[in-house]
Design an enzyme around this catalytic site. Sequence first.
Site, mmCIF file in Angstrom:
data_model
loop_
_atom_site.group_PDB
_atom_site.id
_atom_site.type_symbol
_atom_site.label_atom_id
_atom_site.label_comp_id
_atom_site.label_asym_id
_atom_site.label_seq_id
_atom_site.Cartn_x
_atom_site.Cartn_y
_atom_site.Cartn_z
ATOM 1 N N ASP A 289 1.025 -1.374 0.208
ATOM 2 C CA ASP A 289 -0.132 0.022 -0.107
ATOM 3 C C ASP A 289 0.897 1.180 -0.033
ATOM 4 O O ASP A 289 2.176 0.988 0.015
ATOM 5 C CB ASP A 289 -0.932 0.057 1.188
ATOM 6 N N HIS B 141 -2.620 3.357 -4.742
ATOM 7 C CA HIS B 141 -1.969 2.869 -3.546
ATOM 8 C C HIS B 141 -0.384 2.335 -3.706
ATOM 9 O O HIS B 141 -0.250 1.265 -3.204
ATOM 10 C CB HIS B 141 -3.059 1.613 -2.891
ATOM 11 N N GLU C 224 -9.606 2.806 -5.157
ATOM 12 C CA GLU C 224 -9.277 4.031 -4.970
ATOM 13 C C GLU C 224 -8.046 4.727 -5.663
ATOM 14 O O GLU C 224 -7.164 5.176 -5.077
ATOM 15 C CB GLU C 224 -9.032 4.096 -3.303
#
Length: 455
Positions: free
Chosen positions: A112, A183, A245
């Site tokens: 991440d 990410h 995201e």
Amino acid sequence: MNVRALPGTAAPGPIETSIDTSLPPEGYVLYCTESGIFIRGGSEAGIFYGRQTLDQLGPDVPCGRISDQPRFGWRGVLLDVARHFMPVADVLRFVDLMAFHKLNVLHLHLTDDQGWRIEVPGWPRLTSVGAWRTESMLGSRQHGIHDGTPHGGFYTTAELREIVAYAAERHVTVVPEVDMPGHMQAAIAAYPELGNGFDGPVRTSWGISPHVLNLSQETLDFCRQVLDHVCDVFPSKLIGIGGDECPTDEWPGGRELQTAFTARMAEHLAGRGRRIYGWDEILAGGAPEGAVIAAWRGEEPAEVAIAAGHQVVCCPDVKLYLDYRQSDDPGEPTPVGTLLTLEDVYSYEPPSSPLVRGAQANLWTEHMESLRRVEYMAFPRLCAFAEVVWGPADRDFAEFSARLTEHLGRLDKLGVNYRPLSGPRPADGRDGAPGHPRTLEDRLAELREMTAELR
């Protein structure tokens, strides 16, 4: 579970086991008699689950017959080791607790913005740089508090193979996830040429980094090399590539660029005999054929994925995110998200469709800096989840609650730091790490906006 009680106590001694292919692969029949204990399983997994039931019955096993099998094939837990690194011994301990509750998929979130936890041949800076951050946030990101303490760690290839083998012995499949193309700040911090001009450190704040991969041929080759190594280490037929995201501000195009990227990674994995496992954002623009969707943004994306013909693993945040607070008690550690009680988890029911492979409870570890904290947030809610995915749709919370008291005694013997049913203890709090509670109404409104692209 079908139970038939008989008078008497089973005789101690060796347990006789056998394979009965007329049973479902994970099903079993357990006979406890005065002459001995016998387990028939549809496979070695079925025998294993019969043994778990026997362990839970304790030393004085009553005579009787138990016939049991799971409702769903995917009974999963996501463990985020990117936000807070978890040593190998702790991961193995967590696998044991999963297996004890007949859970069979460990979705391991390995990378991440805040850390890269897997070594990749030819890319040493991923771990020498990307696995370490200078500090972490204390509490929810809205407060902007940092602890000033470096944090990091990574798994060697040998350690990952150890985790995979240990889990396989307990009939747990490890599904790895390397999140891409968003990410990715930790990887870009290690190799700035993968990004779009960012030349900075591993992210120290929670939340979503705006710094994503560029989509040059060289970066695509990097992604393929990473996935090749992941395939070499993890035998899972599904490989997680994230896809969630992902801001598009650094790209000259829009969301269609991510759709093309996902298709290329799916094609590459198909060449290795694997399929992609991605978050429901990859549905926007059309997910590749054969993709399995982790539906997390509320309950609507699962229906969208089913309508599009994709297999689904249901993990809606408002039902199954175990980092969300367990009560409104001010003593809860870093209370974030919507209220998610034990009964809320127990009452969750996945959509009825043959495309639903099962469900998954997610443990995101921004606010879980240790295994003890993970156990506190996971249990006993994970006990409730285990019944959702194993047992029938027709469940009774009062009956479960009555049985849970005895089961907590088993967790005591295992040394599990579960949350007491009476509420948090003083030592469970996290002083100086404030939370950010949300109302369910506000979160549902936010989810409707987030998923508008899927309609």
